[in-house]
Design an enzyme around this catalytic site. Sequence first.
Site, PDB file in Angstrom:
ATOM      1  N   LYS A 185       0.810  -1.203   0.000  1.00 49.22           N
ATOM      2  CA  LYS A 185       0.000   0.000   0.000  1.00 49.22           C
ATOM      3  C   LYS A 185       0.859   1.275   0.000  1.00 49.22           C
ATOM      4  O   LYS A 185       2.071   1.202   0.102  1.00 49.22           O
ATOM      5  CB  LYS A 185      -0.946  -0.030   1.202  1.00 49.22           C
ATOM      6  CG  LYS A 185      -1.882  -1.258   1.219  1.00 49.22           C
ATOM      7  CD  LYS A 185      -2.721  -1.374  -0.056  1.00 49.22           C
ATOM      8  CE  LYS A 185      -4.016  -2.151   0.140  1.00 49.22           C
ATOM      9  NZ  LYS A 185      -3.856  -3.611   0.143  1.00 49.22           N
TER      10      LYS A 185
HETATM   11  C1  LIG Z   1      -5.133  -4.558   0.891  1.00 53.61           C
HETATM   12  C2  LIG Z   1      -6.604  -4.508   0.974  1.00 53.61           C
HETATM   13  C3  LIG Z   1      -7.311  -5.060   2.045  1.00 53.61           C
HETATM   14  C4  LIG Z   1      -6.673  -5.938   3.073  1.00 53.61           C
HETATM   15  O1  LIG Z   1      -5.678  -5.371   3.790  1.00 53.61           O
HETATM   16  P1  LIG Z   1      -4.615  -6.298   4.567  1.00 53.61           P
HETATM   17  O2  LIG Z   1      -3.874  -5.285   5.362  1.00 53.61           O
HETATM   18  O3  LIG Z   1      -3.754  -6.968   3.538  1.00 53.61           O
HETATM   19  O4  LIG Z   1      -5.354  -7.252   5.404  1.00 53.61           O
HETATM   20  C5  LIG Z   1      -8.688  -4.875   2.111  1.00 53.61           C
HETATM   21  N1  LIG Z   1      -9.346  -4.236   1.143  1.00 53.61           N
HETATM   22  C6  LIG Z   1      -8.716  -3.702   0.077  1.00 53.61           C
HETATM   23  C7  LIG Z   1      -9.508  -2.983  -0.945  1.00 53.61           C
HETATM   24  C8  LIG Z   1      -7.326  -3.852  -0.049  1.00 53.61           C
HETATM   25  O5  LIG Z   1      -6.718  -3.395  -1.139  1.00 53.61           O
END
Ligand SMILES: *Cc1c(COP(=O)(O)O)cnc(C)c1O
Length: 402
Positions: A186
């Site tokens: 992210k």
């Molecule tokens: C990355 C992501 C998640 C999950 O996040 P994690 O930290 O990997 O558990 C949930 N929703 C969206 C849209 C994402 O891109």
Amino acid sequence: MPGTELFGAEERKEIEDVLSTGIMFRFNHDAQRNNIWKAKDFEAEAKKITGAKYALAVSNGSAAILAALAASGIGTGDEVICPPFTYIATIEAVLMLGALPVFAEIDETLCLSAEGIKKAITPKTKAVCLVHMCGGNANMDEIMAVVKEHKLKLVEDAGQAFAASYKGTATGLFGSAGAYSFDFFKIATAGEGGIFVTNDENIYKLADSYCDHGHDHVGNNRGMENHPIIGFNYRISELHAAVGAAQTRKVPAIREANLKNKAFLQKELSKVEGISFSKLGDDNGDSGTFLNILMPDTETAKRTVDEFNKAGVAGFNYWFTNMYHFINQWEHIKGLKTASKLPIQLLGAPQDYHNLDIPKTQAVVGRLISFGIRCTWTEEELKALAAKISECATKALKPVNA
Ligand SMILES: *Cc1c(COP(=O)(O)O)cnc(C)c1O
């Protein structure tokens, strides 16, 4: 993956602070921790960026969306309108709570459309779980009008959209609660981490208890705290929160670099007739993490991907066939394959997941090729990438025997 590109001295210093006391637990231990509270720091930084009244750091973004749904009162038997294009955590969270996902159409914002939501509403609809995909933002004015008209709850999975906004309000703050992810992919990373946000004190308190075995976090004797609700453990460790805090401080600079790099690529690529881009609900609120190219149709997009592979172009996602973010690849969801029985298996799925009527979504995702923007790209790298994308797309747009 901008956050990971900038991992350095600042993150190391924050981790050292935690190691200096050895207190890796986010609560209590006041005497030993030397006033070091990294989870609280991470929450404060997230509040600065989003303007949220309340933020709760948790173990990951999946837990944050689960908490956002649970604290909003979404549970067994409730129909929740979801997009068929999202990271799978959104759908898993709905299912784990016993709620029933109803898939609706997205549009060229890559998010649920107001029209799609409207068509999916039934008397059992309780909520919309809106996902701001690929770092952008949905058409909030239109969506809020439908949500209000039908008295639905709105929960936002802004897992990919930290630092994105719509007309000045952060994605994640339009409904009862929202969620951001700080996983390794992210805009900023904690290694593993998530942030739950809300402007509602009661919803915050519910989430705070839900993510820590029901604890109310009042007083300084953890063993004797009250437990207003049943919860579970979705706590973040101080080590992860330390990294998350340092990374979140870098987000304004990351976003600025992302947007500059994305604007350069879009300007160069718009010279190629046949290339267009995904839309934003608000052009000023992009987090700039993805360049989202829309080819004229699925066949041309597939030919473009073939040309990229031949030319050795890397760093792109063709979600339609090559990624786990699209319903066409979710056989386990369609077949309700579970380790143990979930409420949806007793209640029945609200739609025939094998035969969903989502032609607009199929067309948009079929046309979409996304490049992850790097904040450290040099001008030479950007020029070279733009030239390669243009060359491959031009070839794909003009097949040999056309
Ligand atoms: C990355 C992501 C998640 C999950 O996040 P994690 O930290 O990997 O558990 C949930 N929703 C969206 C849209 C994402 O891109």
